[in-house]
Design a protein around this motif. Structure first.
Motif, mmCIF file in Angstrom:
data_model
loop_
_atom_site.group_PDB
_atom_site.id
_atom_site.type_symbol
_atom_site.label_atom_id
_atom_site.label_comp_id
_atom_site.label_asym_id
_atom_site.label_seq_id
_atom_site.Cartn_x
_atom_site.Cartn_y
_atom_site.Cartn_z
ATOM 1 N N THR A 90 6.648 -1.115 6.395
ATOM 2 C CA THR A 90 8.066 -1.285 6.298
ATOM 3 C C THR A 90 8.131 -1.163 4.825
ATOM 4 O OG1 THR A 90 9.836 -2.985 6.426
ATOM 5 C CG2 THR A 90 7.906 -3.918 5.928
ATOM 6 N N SER A 91 9.260 -0.819 4.075
ATOM 7 C CA SER A 91 9.347 -0.498 2.523
ATOM 8 C C SER A 91 9.296 -1.667 1.822
ATOM 9 C CB SER A 91 10.784 -0.018 2.457
ATOM 10 O OG SER A 91 11.878 -0.868 2.868
ATOM 11 N N ALA A 92 8.654 -1.738 0.790
ATOM 12 C CA ALA A 92 8.419 -2.636 -0.257
ATOM 13 C C ALA A 92 9.697 -3.507 -0.949
ATOM 14 C CB ALA A 92 7.158 -2.383 -1.027
ATOM 15 N N PRO A 152 12.361 1.006 -3.032
ATOM 16 C CA PRO A 152 11.789 1.464 -4.255
ATOM 17 C C PRO A 152 11.356 3.004 -4.108
ATOM 18 C CG PRO A 152 10.366 -0.266 -3.438
ATOM 19 C CD PRO A 152 11.587 -0.235 -2.549
ATOM 20 N N LYS A 153 11.393 3.668 -5.185
ATOM 21 C CA LYS A 153 10.984 5.181 -5.133
ATOM 22 C C LYS A 153 9.627 5.247 -5.688
ATOM 23 C CE LYS A 153 15.601 7.112 -5.324
ATOM 24 N NZ LYS A 153 15.672 7.075 -3.729
ATOM 25 N N SER A 154 9.168 4.175 -6.341
ATOM 26 C CA SER A 154 7.872 4.245 -7.098
ATOM 27 C C SER A 154 7.215 2.827 -7.117
ATOM 28 C CB SER A 154 7.842 4.891 -8.537
ATOM 29 O OG SER A 154 8.576 4.064 -9.361
ATOM 30 N N TYR A 155 6.013 2.698 -7.394
ATOM 31 C CA TYR A 155 5.138 1.451 -7.512
ATOM 32 C C TYR A 155 6.062 0.666 -8.703
ATOM 33 C CZ TYR A 155 1.963 -2.061 -8.529
ATOM 34 O OH TYR A 155 1.449 -3.402 -8.777
ATOM 35 N N LYS A 156 6.360 1.118 -9.707
ATOM 36 C CA LYS A 156 6.947 0.514 -10.820
ATOM 37 C C LYS A 156 8.231 -0.391 -10.318
ATOM 38 C CE LYS A 156 6.523 4.493 -13.428
ATOM 39 N NZ LYS A 156 6.691 5.356 -14.225
ATOM 40 N N GLU A 157 9.010 0.265 -9.550
ATOM 41 C CA GLU A 157 10.411 -0.298 -8.853
ATOM 42 C C GLU A 157 10.171 -1.201 -8.172
ATOM 43 O OE1 GLU A 157 12.792 2.747 -7.532
ATOM 44 O OE2 GLU A 157 12.710 3.857 -9.373
ATOM 45 N N ASN A 193 -5.005 -0.276 -5.082
ATOM 46 C CA ASN A 193 -4.974 0.251 -6.624
ATOM 47 C C ASN A 193 -5.081 1.969 -6.242
ATOM 48 O OD1 ASN A 193 -4.788 0.606 -9.104
ATOM 49 N ND2 ASN A 193 -7.085 -0.162 -9.514
ATOM 50 N N LEU A 194 -4.212 2.532 -5.637
ATOM 51 C CA LEU A 194 -4.297 4.021 -5.417
ATOM 52 C C LEU A 194 -2.792 4.468 -5.668
ATOM 53 C CD1 LEU A 194 -6.351 4.538 -2.261
ATOM 54 C CD2 LEU A 194 -7.181 4.794 -4.828
ATOM 55 N N HIS A 195 -2.699 5.746 -6.145
ATOM 56 C CA HIS A 195 -1.267 6.494 -6.095
ATOM 57 C C HIS A 195 -0.139 5.625 -6.784
ATOM 58 C CE1 HIS A 195 -3.507 8.927 -3.639
ATOM 59 N NE2 HIS A 195 -3.456 8.350 -2.602
ATOM 60 N N ARG A 196 -0.434 4.912 -7.594
ATOM 61 C CA ARG A 196 0.499 4.052 -8.223
ATOM 62 C C ARG A 196 1.430 4.860 -9.132
ATOM 63 N NH1 ARG A 196 -1.549 -2.005 -9.814
ATOM 64 N NH2 ARG A 196 -2.598 -2.261 -7.465
ATOM 65 N N GLU A 197 1.243 6.110 -9.599
ATOM 66 C CA GLU A 197 2.117 7.039 -10.371
ATOM 67 C C GLU A 197 2.815 7.720 -9.582
ATOM 68 O OE1 GLU A 197 -1.219 9.163 -8.548
ATOM 69 O OE2 GLU A 197 -1.280 7.172 -9.549
ATOM 70 N N LYS A 198 2.569 7.654 -8.207
ATOM 71 C CA LYS A 198 3.239 8.608 -7.076
ATOM 72 C C LYS A 198 4.554 8.199 -7.183
ATOM 73 C CE LYS A 198 3.407 9.478 -2.206
ATOM 74 N NZ LYS A 198 2.631 9.329 -1.026
ATOM 75 N N ASN A 199 5.687 9.049 -7.008
ATOM 76 C CA ASN A 199 7.126 8.933 -6.683
ATOM 77 C C ASN A 199 7.618 9.382 -5.311
ATOM 78 O OD1 ASN A 199 7.979 7.961 -9.372
ATOM 79 N ND2 ASN A 199 7.924 9.844 -10.220
ATOM 80 N N CYS A 200 8.269 8.716 -4.790
ATOM 81 C CA CYS A 200 8.527 8.916 -3.403
ATOM 82 C C CYS A 200 10.253 9.198 -3.129
ATOM 83 C CB CYS A 200 8.225 7.668 -2.429
ATOM 84 S SG CYS A 200 6.607 7.163 -2.560
ATOM 85 N N TYR A 246 0.757 -1.289 0.063
ATOM 86 C CA TYR A 246 0.126 0.079 -0.133
ATOM 87 C C TYR A 246 0.856 1.217 -0.036
ATOM 88 C CZ TYR A 246 0.804 0.200 5.104
ATOM 89 O OH TYR A 246 1.297 0.417 6.405
ATOM 90 N N PRO A 247 0.498 2.355 -0.591
ATOM 91 C CA PRO A 247 1.254 3.622 -0.518
ATOM 92 C C PRO A 247 0.837 4.052 0.741
ATOM 93 C CG PRO A 247 -1.149 3.936 -1.646
ATOM 94 C CD PRO A 247 -0.931 2.571 -1.104
ATOM 95 N N THR A 248 1.895 4.823 1.396
ATOM 96 C CA THR A 248 2.000 5.670 2.536
ATOM 97 C C THR A 248 2.347 7.045 2.192
ATOM 98 O OG1 THR A 248 4.215 5.302 3.081
ATOM 99 C CG2 THR A 248 2.758 3.523 3.697
ATOM 100 N N ASP A 249 2.670 7.752 3.256
ATOM 101 C CA ASP A 249 3.161 8.983 3.213
ATOM 102 C C ASP A 249 4.321 9.320 2.823
ATOM 103 O OD1 ASP A 249 3.613 8.149 5.555
ATOM 104 O OD2 ASP A 249 3.895 10.090 6.436
ATOM 105 N N THR A 250 5.216 7.953 2.650
ATOM 106 C CA THR A 250 6.447 8.092 2.314
ATOM 107 C C THR A 250 6.821 7.256 1.071
ATOM 108 O OG1 THR A 250 7.043 6.409 3.911
ATOM 109 C CG2 THR A 250 7.348 8.715 4.713
ATOM 110 N N VAL A 251 6.927 6.028 1.286
ATOM 111 C CA VAL A 251 7.426 4.888 0.197
ATOM 112 C C VAL A 251 6.294 4.068 0.263
ATOM 113 C CG1 VAL A 251 9.840 5.539 0.335
ATOM 114 C CG2 VAL A 251 8.601 3.426 1.748
ATOM 115 N N TRP A 252 6.158 2.941 -0.858
ATOM 116 C CA TRP A 252 5.200 2.163 -0.682
ATOM 117 C C TRP A 252 5.636 1.103 0.372
ATOM 118 C CZ3 TRP A 252 0.848 0.347 -3.538
ATOM 119 C CH2 TRP A 252 0.348 1.419 -4.411
#
Length: 185
Positions: free
Chosen positions: A130-132, A140-145, A159-166, A20-26
Motif C-alpha cells: 500500500t502506498s507509503a 509520495p512520488k519519491s522516497y524524499k516525499e 535501502n534500494l532505489h531511494r533516488e527513483k521517482n514514481c 520498500y520500493p515497488t514497481d510503482t510507488v514506495w
C-alpha cells in the motif's frame, strides 16, 4: 540487494512493517497472511480497516494459492500489459481476514521489479503493498516525499532505489468470475 532481501525477510517473518520500493510507488508492506501485521498497516496509515489493501505475489502460481479461481482473461492481461496492473479477484483465500474486502475480493499485483520478485519468491507468501502515506495524504512520488510519520512507523526501510521517482500507482481493474471487467483506476 541480497542483504536488503535478507533484512526484509526477517522483518516479514517477525510480523513487522517494511517500507520498500515497488514497481510503482514506495510501499508499506507486511506478511499478507498475518492479521496482526495487517492491523499495524491500517493503524500506521490511519485507514479504516473496511478499505481493502493491495498485495503482491511473485507469479501466477503463487496467485492461485490465494484466489479461488483466476479468470482466464487475467492471463491475457498479464501478457499484454505494459503498465503495472492490479487486479481485483473474487473469492480470496488463505490471506489475513482483515486484508480481504467485505465481498471476499482481493486486489493483487504481480510486480515487474527484481527486488520485489526475489523477496516474494524467498518469502513464499504474498506481501501487502500500500502506498507509503496516511490515508488522507497524497501518494509520495519519491522516497524524499515520505513523511516522518511513515518513516518512524515502520520496522525496516529497504535501502534500494531511494533516488527513483514514481509517476503513478498501478491501474486497478476488477475481474469477476462471471466474466465482467470493471476499471477502477
Amino acid at each position: 540487494m541480497q542483504k536488503e532481501i535478507s533484512n526484509a525477510l526477517q522483518v516479514l517473518k517477525d510480523g513487522g512493517l517494511l517500507l520498500y520500493p515497488t514497481d510503482t510507488v514506495w510501499g508499506i508492506g507486511c506478511d499478507a497472511t498475518n492479521p496482526e501485521a495487517v492491523k499495524k498497516v491500517f493503524q500506521l496509515k490511519e485507514r479504516e480497516d473496511k478499505k481493502a489493501l493491495i498485495c503482491l505475489v511473485a507469479d501466477d502460481r503463487m496467485l492461485s494459492k490465494y484466489v479461488k479461481e483466476i479468470p482466464k482473461v487475467a492471463y491475457d492481461i498479464f501478457e499484454v500489459s505494459e503498465e503495472p496492473i492490479t487486479i481485483i479477484y473474487d473469492e480470496a483465500q488463505n490471506l489475513a481476514e482483515n486484508l480481504v474486502a467485505e465481498d471476499r475480493s482481493i486486489a493483487i499485483r504481480i510486480p515487474d521489479d527484481d527486488f520485489c520478485f526475489q523477496l516474494l519468491r524467498r518469502f513464499g507468501k504474498p506481501i501487502v503493498s500500500t502506498s507509503a502515506n496516511r490515508s488522507h495524504e497524497a501518494t509520495p512520488k519519491s522516497y524524499k516525499e515520505i513523511t516522518p510519520h511513515i518513516l518512524k512507523g515502520v520496522d525496516y526501510i529497504v535501502n534500494l532505489h531511494r533516488e527513483k521517482n514514481c509517476s503513478k500507482p498501478s491501474s486497478i481493474i476488477k475481474l469477476s468470475a462471471n466474466g465482467r471487467v470493471k476499471i477502477i483506476r
